[in-house]
Write a protein that holds these residues in place. Structure first.
Motif, PDB file in Angstrom:
ATOM      1  N   UNK A  47       1.093  -1.108   0.029  1.00  0.00           N
ATOM      2  CA  UNK A  47       0.042   0.125   0.255  1.00  0.00           C
ATOM      3  C   UNK A  47       0.707   1.125  -0.192  1.00  0.00           C
ATOM      4  N   UNK A  48       0.190   2.364  -0.488  1.00  0.00           N
ATOM      5  CA  UNK A  48       1.311   3.717  -0.533  1.00  0.00           C
ATOM      6  C   UNK A  48       1.237   3.988   1.131  1.00  0.00           C
ATOM      7  N   UNK A  49       0.229   3.760   1.801  1.00  0.00           N
ATOM      8  CA  UNK A  49       0.713   4.073   3.316  1.00  0.00           C
ATOM      9  C   UNK A  49       1.876   3.504   3.809  1.00  0.00           C
ATOM     10  N   UNK A  50       1.946   1.892   3.551  1.00  0.00           N
ATOM     11  CA  UNK A  50       2.947   1.265   3.967  1.00  0.00           C
ATOM     12  C   UNK A  50       4.429   1.689   3.245  1.00  0.00           C
ATOM     13  N   UNK A  51       4.503   2.340   2.037  1.00  0.00           N
ATOM     14  CA  UNK A  51       5.603   2.599   1.406  1.00  0.00           C
ATOM     15  C   UNK A  51       5.954   3.828   1.909  1.00  0.00           C
ATOM     16  N   UNK A  52       4.985   4.802   2.347  1.00  0.00           N
ATOM     17  CA  UNK A  52       5.352   6.096   2.985  1.00  0.00           C
ATOM     18  C   UNK A  52       6.117   5.877   4.352  1.00  0.00           C
ATOM     19  N   UNK A  53       5.374   5.038   5.094  1.00  0.00           N
ATOM     20  CA  UNK A  53       5.716   4.703   6.522  1.00  0.00           C
ATOM     21  C   UNK A  53       7.284   4.154   6.491  1.00  0.00           C
ATOM     22  N   UNK A  54       7.354   3.425   5.553  1.00  0.00           N
ATOM     23  CA  UNK A  54       8.956   2.665   5.354  1.00  0.00           C
ATOM     24  C   UNK A  54       9.776   3.329   4.447  1.00  0.00           C
ATOM     25  N   UNK A  55       9.374   4.454   3.611  1.00  0.00           N
ATOM     26  CA  UNK A  55      10.234   5.194   2.530  1.00  0.00           C
ATOM     27  C   UNK A  55      10.678   4.062   1.722  1.00  0.00           C
ATOM     28  N   UNK A  56       9.889   3.300   0.986  1.00  0.00           N
ATOM     29  CA  UNK A  56      10.064   2.128   0.403  1.00  0.00           C
ATOM     30  C   UNK A  56      10.815   2.805  -0.947  1.00  0.00           C
ATOM     31  N   UNK A  57      11.518   1.878  -1.554  1.00  0.00           N
ATOM     32  CA  UNK A  57      12.199   2.357  -3.010  1.00  0.00           C
ATOM     33  C   UNK A  57      12.193   1.236  -3.994  1.00  0.00           C
ATOM     34  N   UNK A  58      12.923   0.339  -4.029  1.00  0.00           N
ATOM     35  CA  UNK A  58      13.019  -0.950  -4.864  1.00  0.00           C
ATOM     36  C   UNK A  58      13.454  -0.805  -6.007  1.00  0.00           C
ATOM     37  N   UNK A  59      13.043  -1.215  -7.129  1.00  0.00           N
ATOM     38  CA  UNK A  59      13.757  -1.519  -8.724  1.00  0.00           C
ATOM     39  C   UNK A  59      14.420  -0.206  -9.365  1.00  0.00           C
ATOM     40  N   UNK A  60      13.423   0.813  -9.142  1.00  0.00           N
ATOM     41  CA  UNK A  60      13.801   2.045  -9.934  1.00  0.00           C
ATOM     42  C   UNK A  60      14.469   3.071  -9.263  1.00  0.00           C
ATOM     43  N   UNK A  61      15.170   2.666  -7.946  1.00  0.00           N
ATOM     44  CA  UNK A  61      15.590   3.816  -7.162  1.00  0.00           C
ATOM     45  C   UNK A  61      17.016   4.617  -7.709  1.00  0.00           C
ATOM     46  N   UNK A  62      17.587   3.625  -8.543  1.00  0.00           N
ATOM     47  CA  UNK A  62      18.725   4.283  -9.109  1.00  0.00           C
ATOM     48  C   UNK A  62      18.467   5.455  -9.903  1.00  0.00           C
ATOM     49  N   UNK A  63      17.332   5.570 -10.666  1.00  0.00           N
ATOM     50  CA  UNK A  63      17.106   6.871 -11.361  1.00  0.00           C
ATOM     51  C   UNK A  63      16.050   7.508 -10.816  1.00  0.00           C
TER      52      UNK A  63
END
Lengths: 470, 470
Positions: free
Chosen positions: A144-160
């Protein structure tokens, strides 16, 4: 201390029974997330409530504040650190049903959403506008977006494209005492602001310890028109790492650079035999996106750079062929779960981040750690920023394998600190990594605590996370 | 309260006389920055000290903490909000001499610097490595990295590369009581971490109110190999804004998109007559960078989009021609200072940010505000993110013009809030905008204060900034 039955009854009275989950069987499904440690325990919440608007959350928080009841916000429960598990009991706020897109503000390139919306669903909704939300967690169809915000998620496209935090323009937060705050400006639709202390960034990655995020204003970007995928194999890890550095050195920033080490390659081949990835020390996957001209040109450049050291290189912009090349990376999560008969992949020590230059050494040392504890560890991850996912493969019903897995995780976390990395690149601390925080942060951990105590003086927001018990 | 002479003597004893500035004449040069309001006052610090290492700063802070003395960190003094001016007296920390590059860590794509290093100097040092620090304040040859971090500066390239905060991986901070804290991990060289509450982001943009930044670890990027500039003129502001939106809609993210309105065009032409910019409601400057193929292709695309609505369009990738096209934008700061005989440009209400879709309305309303108060206002700025710089042109020796300028600034700030923008896109609050914070943030301003009080209980760090007097 309040009686649990009283708590359940009060919640039903305050919110209506349809928003309250109280049976033991149903509460059981909230006792764990994807983390191995939470699955080894049974952290029952006393009650689960499903708020569907900000007022619901305020009512709950006012009540919890008055009665000193722990509150743990939860999205999809796909986290790998126990962050959304009520280790101290109390109330779990299940926000996964609160999925509204409040507004797609196309002309201002932003979107306002409620916390429960799933990442992939958001991007589907943005697609007709030619917009997208760039951070891409592997768990796009769950997170969820809430979870992504809570954890400052990034993942596969963070390089760019960086992490979630770079896109959060403002938040609505219900504070521990039930008051509502808006960060980033009360009514703002600006794309930039430096007005005052940056509370938006403070809440991003705070893992639900400072309040409940009830609305998110996200910057979104025009979707790059074209992409290409390059798959390349190396007989030496060092050659793979050198290739990544040389790509950067040429001024190219791929949207993602992923790696499978030899254990990852074996796991992928075993899971899907028609993949037929050649034996190698490392497979690299480059994704390049942008305009057609840029993708063609940069893809060719990366290909030429890779060819200097690789045993095989293939570049594709055709959708079907891209999917085929990417498959090794796509299946690795599932594949690592089935690499060994009678064993599965567990999530612990799974998110270390190393300085880029130390990735080859790190991968070799992780293998040694696995060997020392007689545990297979499959390795893959985001080599473009040094963020590695390490998957111990064990039979969770065998106590000695479980013990070994704990030691593997401890050693991997220690290795991250020894090699000047971080114990977590994108998954967060939760309760599974809190014991390393002191060593990782020193004095800064105290200042984090001072902030926590100032905003949540009763310590009711997601207690037992980030800070080890005092 | 300590005697001022005692303070000066103690500083000389603690740090050595060569690091202490105490004469009134010399202290005078610290009474102002670029803000008009600071120049109308004489905010003398009691003493100026020039620390050259972390221990110096610790000694000063321990002393200030013990004696309740205000401390105001200062870099180049090029800020436009009075942020580095000691409005409450006490100690100014002049960090502009502390310019060391501690390490260029090429392989990990990061650099560790002390706060006084100037932006342009850092990029000169990075250039041989093919690396650069992307945020580009207009004041590149003045602005220090410490100041950029303190204000979360962004500038001309924010459309593609974002703000300073996105590049700050870790900080060394001397806390108000003199203790040292490292954010982002004690020994980390990782490019990503979500370990704990994000103190790095909290300090970025905190304007020296939470401690003294003594070291900055910055992520840097490979320098894009090629760039191109497009200059295009529009007889209507709306056409200019529509062009920007259509460029984004086509999936193109230029590194910068700048605007001069008609007043800006006139100012530039007057300052440099050989510019010969045609009369128009708006001039747009696009910068595109990346690989050669990308720049050629996207430049052509932007050109075609602009041609639908523009009265003239020129695209260049040749260095000399690019410089020529960019000149209108390059001279606007100086040009606006000389647009009217006997008058100059002052910095107040100079950094509002609007939602992108409201930029045309905003520019028209700003003109109306100027007309209402009989004050010429030159407008230019970063239309790619809605961040506008408005320059009132007055004779500062005429009290009625000064009064009018204050009213213009007030109205412009109010307009930003009315149009759902922000009172400051990149310059910060300082003391010149603190009266708008309550309206902009509501409850959030209280939470900012709670954090401030928790970290700086004695209120000695840069008092009188961000929060209006209580």
């Amino acid at each position: 201390m309040l009686e649990k039955s009283q708590l359940v009854n009060d919640m039903k009275k305050l919110l209506g029974p349809e928003k309250v989950i109280s049976s033991k069987l149903e509460r059981y499904t909230y006792t764990y997330d994807s983390s191995f440690l939470s699955q080894l325990n049974e952290f029952y919440p006393d009650v689960v409530v499903c708020p569907m608007n900000t007022e619901d959350v305020q009512i709950i928080m006012r009540y919890a504040y008055q009665h000193n009841i722990p509150v743990t916000p939860r999205g999809a429960g796909s986290g790998q650190t126990g962050g959304s598990v009520a280790v101290k009991g109390g109330i779990v706020l299940d926000l996964s049903g609160w999925t509204d897109i409040v507004e797609i503000d196309e002309k201002n390139m932003q979107v306002v959403v409620r916390p429960g919306i799933v990442h992939a669903d958001l991007n589907v909704a943005l697609s007709p506008y030619g917009l997208f939300f760039p951070p891409d967690p592997g768990s796009s169809k769950m997170a969820t977006i809430g979870g992504m915000v809570g954890n400052n998620a990034s993942g596969l496209r963070a390089v760019k494209f960086g992490n979630t935090g770079q896109y959060v323009l403002g938040l609505e937060v219900v504070l521990p005492n039930g008051e509502v705050m808006k960060t980033g400006g009360l009514h703002s639709r600006a794309l930039k602001s430096v007005s005052g202390i940056n509370l938006t960034s403070l809440y991003v990655g705070s893992e639900g310890t400072l309040g409940v995020i009830t609305q998110v204003r996200l910057k979104v970007l025009p979707k790059p028109p074209v992409r290409g995928i390059l798959l390349t194999l190396f007989s030496s890890l060092d050659d793979a790492a050198a290739t990544v550095l040389e790509v950067f050195k040429n001024g190219i920033i791929p949207s993602g650079i992923e790696i499978l080490d030899d254990s990852g390659i074996k796991a992928a081949n075993k899971f899907q035999p028609d993949l037929k990835l050649p034996e190698a020390e490392a497979a690299l996957f480059f994704e390049i996106n942008g305009s057609k001209a840029a993708v063609d040109f940069e893809g060719q450049q990366v290909k030429e750079i890779a060819e200097k050291r690789a045993s095989s290189v293939e570049w594709a912009t055709d959708a079907q062929r891209m999917a085929k090349l990417w498959q090794g990376r796509a299946v690795i999560g599932a594949a690592s779960a089935r690499v060994k008969e009678g064993a599965t992949r567990i999530f612990c020590g799974e998110d270390v981040c190393f300085p880029m230059a130390k990735v080859p050494e790190a991968l070799r040392r992780i293998k040694e750690i696995g060997a020392k504890h007689n545990t297979l560890v499959v390795i893959y991850g985001h080599i473009g920023d040094g963020n590695m996912h390490t998957a111990p493969i064990i039979d969770p019903l065998k106590p000695e394998e479980v013990q070994a897995a704990h030691r593997v995780a401890d050693d991997i976390h220690q290795l991250a600190l020894e090699l000047e990395g971080s114990t977590t690149g994108e998954h967060g601390v939760g309760f599974t990594r809190s014991q390393f925080m002191e060593e990782e942060h020193g004095k800064a951990l105290e200042i984090m605590r001072i902030i926590k105590d100032a905003i949540d003086p009763k310590g009711i927001m997601n207690p037992g996370k980030i800070w080890a018990e005092r």
